[in-house]
Design an enzyme around this catalytic site. Structure first.
Site, PDB file in Angstrom:
ATOM      1  N   ARG A 169      -4.332  -4.965  -8.599  1.00  0.00           N
ATOM      2  CA  ARG A 169      -4.990  -6.099  -7.950  1.00  0.00           C
ATOM      3  C   ARG A 169      -6.482  -6.053  -8.248  1.00  0.00           C
ATOM      4  O   ARG A 169      -7.165  -5.068  -7.961  1.00  0.00           O
ATOM      5  CB  ARG A 169      -4.764  -6.047  -6.437  1.00  0.00           C
ATOM      6  N   GLN A 229      -4.593   0.392  10.655  1.00  0.00           N
ATOM      7  CA  GLN A 229      -3.634   0.966   9.703  1.00  0.00           C
ATOM      8  C   GLN A 229      -4.342   1.961   8.787  1.00  0.00           C
ATOM      9  O   GLN A 229      -5.248   1.593   8.047  1.00  0.00           O
ATOM     10  CB  GLN A 229      -3.012  -0.147   8.856  1.00  0.00           C
ATOM     11  N   GLU A 247      -6.828  -0.548  -0.340  1.00  0.00           N
ATOM     12  CA  GLU A 247      -8.179  -0.770  -0.876  1.00  0.00           C
ATOM     13  C   GLU A 247      -8.901  -1.892  -0.138  1.00  0.00           C
ATOM     14  O   GLU A 247     -10.119  -1.840   0.041  1.00  0.00           O
ATOM     15  CB  GLU A 247      -8.122  -1.077  -2.376  1.00  0.00           C
ATOM     16  N   ARG A 248      -8.157  -2.919   0.296  1.00  0.00           N
ATOM     17  CA  ARG A 248      -8.804  -4.011   1.050  1.00  0.00           C
ATOM     18  C   ARG A 248      -9.457  -3.479   2.315  1.00  0.00           C
ATOM     19  O   ARG A 248     -10.579  -3.844   2.661  1.00  0.00           O
ATOM     20  CB  ARG A 248      -7.784  -5.092   1.431  1.00  0.00           C
ATOM     21  N   GLU A 304       2.820  -2.361  -2.805  1.00  0.00           N
ATOM     22  CA  GLU A 304       1.951  -2.872  -1.740  1.00  0.00           C
ATOM     23  C   GLU A 304       1.515  -4.297  -2.046  1.00  0.00           C
ATOM     24  O   GLU A 304       1.490  -5.168  -1.175  1.00  0.00           O
ATOM     25  CB  GLU A 304       0.723  -1.974  -1.578  1.00  0.00           C
TER      26      GLU A 304
END
Length: 299
Positions: free
Chosen positions: A52, A74, A94-95, A127
């Site tokens: 991504r 999370q 990563e977000r 993911e």
């Protein structure tokens, strides 16, 4: 990394990796307490092979605001960095890591896993596939990567991911559309239903332009594609040679399935009303030819 390792199938891999991703995504309000540890944000680095690349700025700001108010619910999944001692590489999340930086957090909760390079890439793809905001092209590319790079079949993916085989097959077929049509699909100007109808057309780009210009529905697009397939004239306006019958939707769908599994262009020429025909597999390099020979001989 050996070829056998990267093509190991679904044994240890996908079911266990799916569990890890689910553990990260389905966390409750108290999930941060279940993290292995809190790690300073500067000691965490992104995965350089993360599939991504685009992160919506507005969505990131919203997530940063939520993290600033509630913290990271999370935990991130990380592994010890293979490049820097004492650091960690992101496997999933990563977000959250990027948004935590915007929210000016000093550390983030993590779950540490001992993943190899192959498993890291698989988790990243899984993911991404499970994201709610994924467009059809991104989702299709994820399925294609899992099949081509790791040897997973459509049937096994469907079983592990809770999808139907036809759902995965139909999405992967979309990758055979021209780049301009895929751009319309990424941008949301065309739906997956529109794109599936265009697959059977000899001129998907031209039909896509008509669909956008006229604001056609999926059903209207299907009718337009069938009408186009029945046209007795070629693109140059000259009558087509007798016997050059248009391929039906099922034949084109089967070509798409075979092409997705082989990673090469496949053409089926089945004689109407007969039991025989021919199949042509096109390769673009000697490496692809070698790969095809290995698949056909089982070596």
């Amino acid at each position: 990394m050996s070829e056998n390792r990267s093509k190991r199938g679904l044994g240890r891999g996908l079911s266990a990796l799916m569990s890890d991703v689910a553990e990260s995504q389905d966390a409750s309000e108290n999930a941060a307490k279940a993290a292995d540890k809190a790690v300073p944000i500067e000691k965490i680095e992104p995965n350089p092979d993360q599939p991504r690349r685009d992160f919506d700025e507005a969505a990131m700001q919203d997530l940063a605001s939520s993290i600033g108010a509630k913290g990271i619910i999370q935990p991130l999944i990380v592994r010890p960095s293979p490049r820097k001692s004492g650091a960690y590489e992101i496997v999933a999340g990563e977000r959250r890591w990027r948004a935590a930086q915007l929210a000016k957090l000093h550390d983030v909760p993590v779950i540490v896993r001992e993943f190899d390079d192959t498993e890291v890439l698989e988790v990243a793809i899984i993911e991404n596939i499970q994201r709610a905001d994924l467009n059809p092209v991104e989702e299709a590319a994820g399925y294609s990567q899992l099949m081509e790079r790791f040897g997973h079949t459509q049937e096994k993916l469907a079983q592990a991911l809770g999808k139907s085989r036809s759902y995965i097959a139909n999405l992967v077929r979309l990758l055979g559309l021209p780049d301009d049509v895929l751009t319309y699909l990424r941008d949301g100007r065309l739906s997956a239903g529109h794109a599936r109808a265009l697959i059977t057309s000899d001129d998907p780009s031209g039909l896509a332009s008509q669909v956008l210009k006229k604001g056609l529905s999926v059903r209207e697009t299907e009718k337009l594609a069938k009408k186009s397939a029945g046209n007795i004239f070629s693109d140059e306006g000259k009558p087509k040679k007798k016997g050059s019958a248009q391929k039906d939707a099922d034949t084109k769908a089967l070509e798409g399935d075979l092409a997705a599994n082989l990673g090469m262009k496949v053409a089926l020429n089945h004689k109407p009303g007969a039991e025989n025909g021919s199949m042509t597999i096109s390769y673009t390099s000697l490496d692809e030819l070698d790969d095809l020979c290995r698949k056909l001989t089982g070596s």
